[in-house]
Design a protein around this motif. Sequence first.
Motif: not given
Length: 366
Positions: A73-76, A78-84, A112-114, A118-121
């Motif tokens: 699993f890798a971080g997303s 697009p999701e990170l950019a959206m949330l930032e 998946a949690r790990k 970044e997105a969670r933060e």
Amino acid sequence: MDDRVRSHAEVLVDWSARVEAGDQVVMDVAEGAHDLAVAVAAELGKRDATLLTTYGSSEVSRAFLRAGEDREFAGSDPELAMLEAADVYLRIGGGRNTTAHADVDGDRRMAARKAGTEAREARMATDWVSTVHPTRALAQQAGMAYEEYQDFVYDAVLRDWESLAEEMANMKDILDEGSEVRIEKERTDLTMSIEGRTAVNSAASVAYDSHNLPSGEVFTAPHATEGEVFFDVPMTIDAQRVQDVSLTFEGGEVVDFSAAQGEDAIADVLDTDEGARRLGELGIGMNRGIDRFTDSILFDEKMGDTVHLAVGRAYDACLPEGEAGNDSAVHVDMITDMSEDSRMFVDGEVVQRNGTFRWEDGFEAE
């Protein structure tokens, strides 16, 4: 549309999220939450906010988690950019199946949690609020008729939040001035330090550092935990039924645990990372509008007569500026019923006995 849905949306946008003109809002909508999402969208439009809606389906995420046995699993991005880019994040829960992830391997959930750290933060750096629309699946999980469950939800959500915030300030003041909390009841004798911590008066608004609707708790970030605690309120963790959990703490860490049901789910949580074996939260339920357990942590942990403890991540709002609290990819709450044969002490003084606080009628000091 039920007028209470519109009222729910107004409370969420105005009181809870404090949305202002020009705010960039991301709204994540579960499968069964369409009506509330429509009402929220209308309220956001009235306030001249900008809206991006995403689809938060547990069945979709199950399909993704189960596919590809050997993949990592890798971080997303697009999701990170959206949330930032977001000012406000609204989670509108209310799925069709409360156990959709029941057949997802625990190691996969953990990975998946790990990967989503970044997105969670980034999400938690927004003015985020989580709420739920009453659905038939949630009513069934709670053991209620659908209309009965709707009444229950709106009794908890449509409160006089300002008055409740004033009452809960009593508990916040006690915790802010205290240095040690002790909880005593059957199979429980637990002490924890709250020295140097700041309690949050969680009155369902980001203005109070509170991010759930409904809310109605006062919480802080304990440390140096010692002793045993028994969680007698059944709940669902990672789509698995969990009941009668015991944790033993030494030196601030869980050194032993057991459960009458769902012990594997507890093991998966505690094995997530080093911080998952330490406490991140002590929460004291104070919402008397919640009058029964429903197997939903959003409601059950706020119920008067309860205390909940979360293993894992501590919230920054409880910590001195510049101090890092317990860090973990998880924050998992478990609840103990304080309504009978129980006492909670702060610095040796009883502040709650059998679910009644010392400022309430019927409190007995001895």
